[in-house]
Design an enzyme around this catalytic site. Structure first.
Site, mmCIF file in Angstrom:
data_model
loop_
_atom_site.group_PDB
_atom_site.id
_atom_site.type_symbol
_atom_site.label_atom_id
_atom_site.label_comp_id
_atom_site.label_asym_id
_atom_site.label_seq_id
_atom_site.Cartn_x
_atom_site.Cartn_y
_atom_site.Cartn_z
ATOM 1 N N GLU A 61 -45.449 49.394 -68.617
ATOM 2 C CA GLU A 61 -45.940 48.370 -67.648
ATOM 3 C C GLU A 61 -44.898 47.523 -67.260
ATOM 4 O OE1 GLU A 61 -49.153 50.576 -69.643
ATOM 5 O OE2 GLU A 61 -47.498 49.314 -70.439
ATOM 6 N N PRO A 272 -35.970 59.146 -77.727
ATOM 7 C CA PRO A 272 -37.132 59.106 -78.254
ATOM 8 C C PRO A 272 -37.962 57.911 -77.641
ATOM 9 C CG PRO A 272 -35.819 58.515 -79.963
ATOM 10 C CD PRO A 272 -34.904 58.675 -78.969
ATOM 11 N N GLY A 313 -33.527 49.937 -72.932
ATOM 12 C CA GLY A 313 -33.163 49.886 -71.534
ATOM 13 C C GLY A 313 -32.371 50.498 -71.039
#
Length: 427
Positions: A61, A272, A313
């Site tokens: 999100e 992962p 990131g």
């Protein structure tokens, strides 16, 4: 009345909630922002400028919100943007955007009425934007009591969530009636929101911001980044994105071992979905005779053919190095992960049969020949071999992916227009 019953049930369940939170703490989760969870969000000391509160539960999100936030920055430069999250990984992902698309990031308060009321009194937002399916009854009710308009942006209701919402329809409908505007990803999502009680004329199909995010990918110096990761100078790169379970990690490791027979110089970068799974990924590869290197250990002194990406990131950027991508969360019934980050760099995508959380995107990609569905290690190895051996296929995917992303972009601007209208009318 419905909200009052919800609050009574929350109070009755609060001791159980406390035990659950303490258990999460003991497991190393939920340690960030305890004061914020109790309602002590950062105080808004500058009420001369509008403050927009965006709530994004976790990593997906937060990423989906970025294109919308960038449009808000461009169209409403005087506004301040505060983001709340629930998961630690979501918080840490959002932190990377502080000073850019976000001014403040913190954790969301527990949906107990005193905590939510305290949070709202400290923040004093001019609008509340909840990403995707964040429907918190007290948070939304408290905002509306204070005259604060509420939007659900990039709204979606998954196949898994829909039956649950239907069972709790009385509470959900009571909450959705307080929402000023619901911007959905697709017409199917719009119909589901209406079915669970949303006011029909407040629901609008605006599209998916993830296409906008894919359209705005940064340029990557591939040679420099490859050297930084410590990959060999030669050899195709297979990128594994966001695996979430031991079963699918064994499938991927088995397929990679099979591929090495025909493609002995094939490199691997594997991310992962949750960092606590990195040990399982390392074990799965080691059991196949590989010697993976952890990205968090920096650049290896000697090139490493397999890198386990245990940092925040970097996955979207790593796709720039790949020839093909495998998307996790899809070989077991977890609903899959985002395909568009890989397609943005023109990579063919392979995934398992469980892509319910991205049903509309995956349907488009399958129809246009951008993604390939497999069910086990043998099919995965065969499909990856065909893609790696087919330069014409990869070029076709690259060109088609650019067209698909361009055709579906623009959702963020449409959501901003709805947000601006909502704030202007403050309905």
């Amino acid at each position: 009345m419905i909200l009052a019953i919800y609050n009574v049930l929350l109070l009755v369940a609060s001791p159980i909630l406390l035990v659950w939170l303490l258990m999460r703490l003991g497991a190393g989760k939920g340690r960030i922002g305890w004061s914020a969870r109790l309602g002590f969000l950062p105080k808004n000391t500058d009420t001369t400028r509008p403050l927009i509160w965006i709530h994004a539960v976790s990593v997906g999100e937060v990423i989906a919100a970025q294109p919308l936030l960038q449009v808000i920055r461009k169209e409403m430069p005087q506004a301040r943007l505060m983001m709340t999250c629930i998961t630690d990984t979501g918080f840490e992902t959002a932190q990377a955007h502080v000073g850019k698309s976000i001014d403040v990031v913190t954790q969301l308060s527990i949906d107990l009425l005193p905590c939510v009321a305290l949070a709202m009194s400290r923040v004093k937002p001019d609008a509340l934007v909840c990403m995707e399916t964040e429907i918190w009854p007290n948070l939304i009710a408290c905002a509306r009591r204070r005259g604060i308009p509420v939007m659900i942006a990039n709204g979606r209701i998954s196949d898994k969530s829909y039956p649950k919402y239907m069972k709790a329809r009385l509470l959900i409908a009571d909450t959705l009636r307080r929402v000023s505007c619901i911007c959905t990803q697709s017409s199917g999502d719009a119909e589901r929101f209406k079915a669970i009680g949303a006011v029909a004329d407040r629901v609008v199909v605006t599209g998916n911001t993830k296409f906008d995010g894919a359209a705005g990918i940064p340029d990557v110096d591939r040679v420099q980044y490859r050297n930084q990761l410590g990959l060999p100078d030669t050899g195709a790169v297979l990128v594994i994105g966001s695996t979430r379970a031991a079963e699918e990690e064994l499938i991927v490791a088995d397929a990679y071992a099979q591929l090495l027979i025909q493609h002995p110089d094939l490199c691997l970068v594997w991310a992962p979905r949750h960092l606590e799974r990195k040990a399982d990924v390392v074990t799965a590869l080691t059991d196949k005779g590989c010697t993976p290197w952890l990205r968090s250990d920096g650049t290896p002194s000697q090139p490493a053919q397999q890198i386990v990406l245990d940092t925040f990131g970097e996955l979207a950027k790593v796709y720039a190095l790949g020839e093909v991508a495998v998307i996790g969360g899809s070989f077991v019934p977890l609903g899959g992960q985002n395909l568009l980050q890989a397609l943005a760099y023109g990579l063919p995508v392979v995934h398992g049969p469980y892509m319910q959380n991205f049903r509309d995107i995956s349907a488009i990609c399958m129809e246009r020949g951008l993604s390939f569905v497999v069910k086990d290690a043998h099919e995965l190895a065969d499909t990856l071999h065909n893609i790696l051996s087919g330069g014409a296929l990869r070029e076709r995917v690259r060109v088609t992916a650019q067209k698909v992303i361009a055709e579906n972009s623009g959702a963020s601007q449409r959501m901003y227009d709805a947000l601006h209208a909502m704030m202007s009318t403050n309905r």
